[in-house]
Design a protein around this motif. Structure first.
Motif, mmCIF file in Angstrom:
data_model
loop_
_atom_site.group_PDB
_atom_site.id
_atom_site.type_symbol
_atom_site.label_atom_id
_atom_site.label_comp_id
_atom_site.label_asym_id
_atom_site.label_seq_id
_atom_site.Cartn_x
_atom_site.Cartn_y
_atom_site.Cartn_z
ATOM 1 N N HIS A 73 0.609 -1.161 -0.090
ATOM 2 C CA HIS A 73 -0.042 0.020 0.053
ATOM 3 C C HIS A 73 0.780 1.205 -0.072
ATOM 4 O O HIS A 73 0.336 2.195 -0.051
ATOM 5 N N ASP A 74 2.121 1.311 0.221
ATOM 6 C CA ASP A 74 2.859 2.425 0.276
ATOM 7 C C ASP A 74 4.481 1.953 -0.039
ATOM 8 O O ASP A 74 5.201 1.937 0.965
ATOM 9 N N ILE A 75 4.846 2.261 -1.138
ATOM 10 C CA ILE A 75 6.225 1.905 -1.368
ATOM 11 C C ILE A 75 7.117 3.297 -0.901
ATOM 12 O O ILE A 75 8.269 2.706 -0.893
ATOM 13 N N ALA A 76 6.576 4.034 -0.402
ATOM 14 C CA ALA A 76 7.413 5.054 0.326
ATOM 15 C C ALA A 76 8.153 4.670 1.796
ATOM 16 O O ALA A 76 8.850 5.447 2.213
ATOM 17 N N ASN A 77 7.155 3.964 2.140
ATOM 18 C CA ASN A 77 7.597 3.441 3.519
ATOM 19 C C ASN A 77 8.643 2.652 3.456
ATOM 20 O O ASN A 77 8.639 1.515 2.819
ATOM 21 N N PRO A 78 9.847 2.849 4.121
ATOM 22 C CA PRO A 78 11.081 2.258 4.271
ATOM 23 C C PRO A 78 10.890 0.692 4.452
ATOM 24 O O PRO A 78 11.638 -0.236 4.244
ATOM 25 N N PHE A 79 9.956 0.396 5.387
ATOM 26 C CA PHE A 79 9.509 -1.084 5.499
ATOM 27 C C PHE A 79 9.355 -2.003 4.499
ATOM 28 O O PHE A 79 9.973 -2.823 4.261
ATOM 29 N N PHE A 80 8.868 -1.549 3.378
ATOM 30 C CA PHE A 80 8.580 -2.052 2.287
ATOM 31 C C PHE A 80 9.755 -2.415 1.295
ATOM 32 O O PHE A 80 9.650 -3.263 0.743
ATOM 33 N N GLY A 81 10.581 -1.375 1.537
ATOM 34 C CA GLY A 81 11.938 -1.685 0.745
ATOM 35 C C GLY A 81 12.510 -2.748 1.199
ATOM 36 O O GLY A 81 13.234 -3.792 0.324
ATOM 37 N N ALA A 82 12.813 -2.750 2.311
ATOM 38 C CA ALA A 82 13.405 -4.144 3.146
ATOM 39 C C ALA A 82 12.745 -5.354 2.852
ATOM 40 O O ALA A 82 13.213 -6.301 2.678
#
Lengths: 347, 347
Positions: A73-82
């Motif tokens: 839902h939000d690729i700008a959240n660093p959680f999802f990058g990791a």
DNA sequence: GGACGTATTTGGATCGATCCAAAACGCTCA
DNA sequence: TGAGCGTTTTGGATCGATCCAAATACGTCC
């Protein structure tokens, strides 16, 4: 050699290598049935002619595209990058690839993206659902026979199928226990409005932890995004109250970092005048001033586990729904490691 | 109605709606040639039978999948979140979808991902190339006939085909002019090792701007990632020198925010003892303490422009390479709005 | 009612890959 | 040399969609 612009096909490779189309197909599938010398001739033709496999054609007959859809839902959240890094690392070992799509927390956009991924015949879906996602989505996926692993958020009151998440409740208990041990009695949770399971899990875990500690929960839901700016703005509001909380647990690190900024703006000493704990333990948590305490949710491991589960589903279809809830840990740093001054505590 | 597990095909829809397969196909393509009542019958069959289009089958005959591949080197950089939002907004209006893939700045991984996207028959590629990407990649894409728009970075010394980027040079001139006007004479650029065009563009722009200002450029290249942590660590090193710079221009906002943290750790007043300017003007720039000055590169607009260019290429193939270099602006905030104290300046 | 023009629908061929039963090949042994 | 067996290769059918020329349907006019 077909003219420029016309794709090279198995037929072209077969003619070039002096074998049949079927043999070419077997070579491309790395079938052990083909002789080594034959395989070499075909692979030489592949290189010479610059052949590009046509997965669309293959989907008409074979069961697999070796492609996994990842919808967040939000690729700008660093959680999802990791998390995506963990997914990709695991999939690469199995010669799978992930295609990532971002829903912006819109169920409509999510449905559209999932439809498009399905049309491309992805083998499985890793889904961190948008808030307010209807349960009918799961019915649709089931009808399609598309394996789905919900990740970190789930649709409905509890996961219906496969799920990988983090033990937020245990993390909350640790955070609250720690804060209570430091003298905090008024601890607030900053979270979303309850439209996602992530909100609801945090609320439930916080409530339980506060009751265990014999304290009164103060849950601050709010509309809108779960961003740094939101964390800052909402903390400014909260701290303007007559008796503001002495400790904040925030929905994620981004909001917690925003809260630290707000405290500094108010001339308060973040971590001393008000403790702050985030959730996710992003890289940034360690770098901020003061360093942010955070419930570590290990996104890379979450991603890997989700990808492993997807691959397992594909290898052994029809298995029981798996629920993996990975351990969290509390990473204490300066934002929440001072004992509370007694004069700040309401009677 | 085929048994569960067997996909619904045009044949099933045709039987249900009482028309031919060709008519069904025309309806799904929204052809104006079909009568309204016929169209309605077919669409009712689609809904009733839960038909899912098979794009793989369609790629055998039609020219388009209406899918654009977006390949970037670091999805954890907020720049790309904003850029992808711009891309997706523009593509949605044209009924296209983007599939995002992240290369981790590895040319090998990039090649693998691009191959896989090509196998899926994407219509075009938006590429922010990994550092050290060989020019042979462009040859391959050309041979494939795959339209490619390089975004923000380009392969080789200058863009060979379509390109959308930001006017970093103009941004550098504004930043340097501003800093020089404040009395800064020792200004350093923190950037990467020069393996990407983004590094080289920043260096060239900075050099030119410094020469224009009659100052000596101090360019600090460094290995590794362009992250907050890297910004922090490298700033700590730089500030330990006998005569450190009085102003820093950083490769991106993440590094600049790290530099602010480093200055604070050293007991310096960020923005007063040393000015800091980032590049990108992320949301976070406005929120930090002090607020970060930044060269705004407008990633959402960059994304939109790249998507528009891709759609234009698809509508009018064979056109001349387009180079769009969007204006930047300098967003001045507290990190770079103090006149330099003369006592800090070397003779 | 027939001719004509336009609108609408049709059906067989095609696309590139996989599937799978059958054919071909090579080797060993009597 | 021929039979048997295991290995390797083959070729026609199939998959689901699009293409496009031809067929059909429909409305209008004489």
């Amino acid at each position: 050699m077909p003219p420029s612009g016309k794709p090279v096909t198995l037929k072209d490779l077969a003619a070039h290598a002096g074998v049949s189309r079927s043999t070419v197909s077997l070579v491309l599938q790395e079938s052990p049935l083909v002789a080594k010398s034959t395989r070499e001739r075909v692979m030489a033709a592949v290189r010479t002619l610059g052949y590009v496999y046509n997965r669309g054609a293959a989907t008409l007959r074979s069961a697999r595209t070796h492609t996994i859809g990842v919808v967040v839902h939000d690729i700008a959240n660093p959680f999802f990058g990791a998390m995506v890094a963990g997914i990709d690392e695991t999939l690469q070992n199995a010669d799978y690839v992930s295609f990532l799509a971002s829903t912006g927390d819109s169920p409509e956009r999510q449905q559209r993206l999932i439809n498009r991924l399905r049309e491309q015949r992805i083998d499985a879906l890793l889904l961190c659902p948008a808030e307010n996602t209807p349960e009918t989505l799961l019915d649709t996926l089931e009808r399609w026979g598309l394996p789905c692993i919900e990740v970190m958020r789930h649709v409905g009151a509890s996961p219906r199928g496969h799920y990988v998440g983090a033990d937020i409740r245990a993390g909350m208990i640790r955070a609250v226990t720690h804060l209570a041990g430091q003298g905090h009695r008024h601890i607030a949770l900053l979270t979303g409005p309850g439209h996602s399971s992530a909100d609801r899990d945090r609320m439930a875990g916080f409530q339980a932890a506060m009751e265990d500690a014999g304290l009164v929960p103060d849950i601050r839901t709010g509309r809108g995004e779960l961003t740094r700016r939101a964390g800052l703005e909402r903390t400014l509001e909260i701290m303007s109250e007559a008796t503001p909380p002495t400790a904040l647990i925030c929905h994620n690190d981004l909001m917690a970092l925003g809260a630290l900024l707000a405290l500094a703006r108010l001339g308060l000493t973040p971590g001393v005048d008000c403790a702050v704990i985030g959730i996710d333990d992003s890289d940034e948590a360690a770098l901020s001033e003061p360093a942010l305490s955070s419930i570590a949710t290990h996104p890379h491991a979450i991603g890997s586990a989700a990808a492993e589960l997807a691959l397992a589903c594909l290898d052994h279809p029809g298995g029981e729904p798996q629920r993996l809830v990975l351990d969290t840990s509390l990473h204490l740093r300066a934002s929440a490691d001072h004992c509370l001054h007694r004069s700040r505590e309401p009677s």
